[in-house]
Design an enzyme around this catalytic site. Structure first.
Site, mmCIF file in Angstrom:
data_model
loop_
_atom_site.group_PDB
_atom_site.id
_atom_site.type_symbol
_atom_site.label_atom_id
_atom_site.label_comp_id
_atom_site.label_asym_id
_atom_site.label_seq_id
_atom_site.Cartn_x
_atom_site.Cartn_y
_atom_site.Cartn_z
ATOM 1 N N ARG A 121 1.316 24.461 51.016
ATOM 2 C CA ARG A 121 0.034 25.420 50.737
ATOM 3 C C ARG A 121 -0.413 26.114 52.066
ATOM 4 O O ARG A 121 -1.012 25.435 52.969
ATOM 5 C CB ARG A 121 -1.298 24.847 50.071
ATOM 6 C CG ARG A 121 -2.514 25.883 49.829
ATOM 7 C CD ARG A 121 -3.524 25.493 48.758
ATOM 8 N NE ARG A 121 -2.987 25.289 47.405
ATOM 9 C CZ ARG A 121 -3.782 25.587 46.635
ATOM 10 N NH1 ARG A 121 -5.302 25.393 46.562
ATOM 11 N NH2 ARG A 121 -3.363 25.525 45.164
ATOM 12 N N HIS A 148 1.942 31.942 43.418
ATOM 13 C CA HIS A 148 1.570 30.418 43.026
ATOM 14 C C HIS A 148 2.418 29.908 41.859
ATOM 15 O O HIS A 148 2.090 30.020 40.686
ATOM 16 C CB HIS A 148 -0.029 30.561 42.511
ATOM 17 C CG HIS A 148 -0.447 29.198 42.512
ATOM 18 N ND1 HIS A 148 0.060 28.189 42.891
ATOM 19 C CD2 HIS A 148 -2.039 28.747 42.054
ATOM 20 C CE1 HIS A 148 -0.821 27.165 42.663
ATOM 21 N NE2 HIS A 148 -2.023 27.573 42.246
ATOM 22 N N GLN A 151 1.393 27.053 39.299
ATOM 23 C CA GLN A 151 0.589 27.506 38.351
ATOM 24 C C GLN A 151 1.138 28.258 37.377
ATOM 25 O O GLN A 151 0.963 27.991 36.024
ATOM 26 C CB GLN A 151 -0.617 28.452 39.181
ATOM 27 C CG GLN A 151 -1.770 28.848 38.329
ATOM 28 C CD GLN A 151 -2.715 27.489 37.829
ATOM 29 O OE1 GLN A 151 -3.177 26.644 38.553
ATOM 30 N NE2 GLN A 151 -2.675 27.606 36.592
ATOM 31 N N ASP A 243 -8.955 35.339 37.231
ATOM 32 C CA ASP A 243 -8.823 34.383 38.357
ATOM 33 C C ASP A 243 -10.068 34.920 39.204
ATOM 34 O O ASP A 243 -10.640 35.948 38.912
ATOM 35 C CB ASP A 243 -7.476 34.630 39.202
ATOM 36 C CG ASP A 243 -7.465 33.379 40.421
ATOM 37 O OD1 ASP A 243 -8.217 32.787 40.489
ATOM 38 O OD2 ASP A 243 -6.656 33.977 41.120
ATOM 39 N N CYS A 283 -6.915 29.758 36.044
ATOM 40 C CA CYS A 283 -6.174 28.844 37.184
ATOM 41 C C CYS A 283 -7.126 27.956 37.455
ATOM 42 O O CYS A 283 -6.765 26.773 37.820
ATOM 43 C CB CYS A 283 -5.309 29.321 37.880
ATOM 44 S SG CYS A 283 -6.112 30.418 39.302
HETATM 45 N N1 CP Z 1 -5.370 26.095 40.494
HETATM 46 C C1 CP Z 1 -5.285 25.640 41.562
HETATM 47 O O1 CP Z 1 -4.070 25.640 42.332
HETATM 48 O O2 CP Z 1 -6.344 25.151 41.679
HETATM 49 P P1 CP Z 1 -6.483 24.116 43.299
HETATM 50 O O3 CP Z 1 -6.880 25.152 44.357
HETATM 51 O O4 CP Z 1 -7.835 23.351 43.123
HETATM 52 O O5 CP Z 1 -5.404 23.399 43.819
HETATM 53 N N1 NVA Z 2 -6.154 33.271 43.847
HETATM 54 C C1 NVA Z 2 -6.738 32.197 44.077
HETATM 55 C C2 NVA Z 2 -6.057 31.123 43.483
HETATM 56 C C3 NVA Z 2 -6.568 29.836 43.614
HETATM 57 C C4 NVA Z 2 -6.047 28.442 42.993
HETATM 58 C C5 NVA Z 2 -6.634 31.914 45.661
HETATM 59 O O1 NVA Z 2 -5.652 32.241 46.277
HETATM 60 O O2 NVA Z 2 -7.623 31.187 46.415
#
Ligand code: CP
Ligand code: NVA
Length: 328
Positions: A121, A148, A151, A243, A283
């Site tokens: 990540r 993502h 997800q 989101d 999400c």
């Molecule tokens: N939805 C999601 O990826 O959550 P986290 O950021 O908690 O991993």
């Molecule tokens: N769009 C958000 C998703 C978090 C799971 C981010 O990138 O922070």
């Protein structure tokens, strides 16, 4: 939540494999890949619900490089590895030499001498692409600024579980044209979903993403509709998705984004424009009072916890399918 699934448990599940050796974006998967991931996830979910031990990754080790915060992704991947018989090593980016300037290429090659897969990540998608390029083991994108995929695959699984089908479903996404929106577009295009996106001017999804999904969308019979009007996007939708307005890395834009996205909040009034049985999706993490109101996310139509749970089952499928085959 234990949801009944009609899928048969097949012993062959983990001997099947994906067309890709790493999962970076849904756009790179075939229709068969997506179908296989969803079916395999249903099998894993059913065997977990029946209390069966299913450990195709016994003795395998996965490195999890996190350069951003996470609750769901970190815990569901770690639980998935443990339940599949393996182990996950959580590696905070700042604690690695990566955080002091060691290259992604060197990190990828060294980790590959120890472990059987890598999830990452991070901020720029380029880093995940580079990790996959230099790693000798499968790499999974656990979120970048671009996509993502884990997800969105869990979201497809959740929709299928709820509605019994994906083709022809009406999904409305209201909010930022971000990583989650982009992966939903790629996923919807594979699944034949009618997707409508409403974002404020300047925050729409980019044209390249639409173009990239076009071939799949035509083949699957899906639709994509872009608007600036949340009411139009939500009209008659089976599911309304949102989101955060401020994704990780955009914290400095907070005040400006809260002002710009104000009209894009999912509240009872907006949900009333969707189909009567429409579900609410997010999400998570959610910023209550910004993109969604408590009465919606905590209401009876919210399936956000199913989405979160299904990350576990879908990621088990991804790991078993990727790690079950040799990369190079
Ligand atoms: N939805 C999601 O990826 O959550 P986290 O950021 O908690 O991993
Ligand atoms: N769009 C958000 C998703 C978090 C799971 C981010 O990138 O922070």
């Amino acid at each position: 939540m234990a949801v009944k699934t009609k899928a048969k448990v097949s012993k062959k599940t983990t001997t099947k494999s994906l067309s890709v050796s790493s999962l970076l974006s849904i756009s790179q998967l075939t229709f068969q890949d997506v179908d296989l991931i969803l079916r395999t996830a249903a099998e894993f979910k059913m065997s977990r619900d029946r209390g069966k031990v299913n450990q195709p990754l016994k003795g395998k080790v996965m490195a999890a490089v996190f350069e951003k915060s996470s609750t769901r992704t970190r815990v569901s991947f770690e639980t998935a590895m443990y339940q599949l018989g393996g182990t996950m090593l959580y590696l905070a980016g700042r604690d690695l030499q990566l955080g002091r300037g060691e290259t992604i290429a060197d990190t990828a090659q060294v980790l590959s001498r120890y472990v059987d897969s890598i999830i990452i990540r991070t901020d720029t998608h380029r880093k995940v692409v580079e990790m996959a390029r230099y790693a000798g083991v499968p790499v999974v994108n656990a979120l970048t600024d671009y996509a993502h995929p884990c997800q969105a695959l869990a979201d497809l699984f959740t929709l299928k579980e709820r509605f019994g089908k994906l083709k022809g479903l009406r999904l409305a996404y209201v909010g930022d044209g971000n990583n989650v929106a982009r992966s939903l577009i790629f996923g919807a295009a594979k699944a034949g979903i009618e997707l409508a996106l409403a974002s404020p001017p300047g925050y729409e999804i980019d044209k390249h993403t639409i173009e990239l999904s076009e071939k799949d969308r035509r083949k699957s019979g899906g639709e994509i509709y872009i608007t600036q009007d949340p009411g139009r996007a939500v009209g008659r939708a089976d599911a309304v998705y949102t989101d955060v307005w401020i994704s990780m890395g955009h914290e400095k834009e907070q005040a400006e984004r809260v002002r710009i996205f104000k009209k894009y909040q999912v509240n009872t009034k907006l949900m009333a424009q969707a189909a009567p049985q429409a579900v609410f999706m997010h999400c998570l993490p959610a910023h209550r009072g910004q993109e969604v109101r408590d009465e919606v996310i905590d209401g009876s139509r919210s399936i956000v916890l199913d989405q979160a749970e299904n990350r576990l089952h879908v990621q088990k499928a991804i790991l078993a399918l990727l790690m079950g085959k040799r990369k190079k």
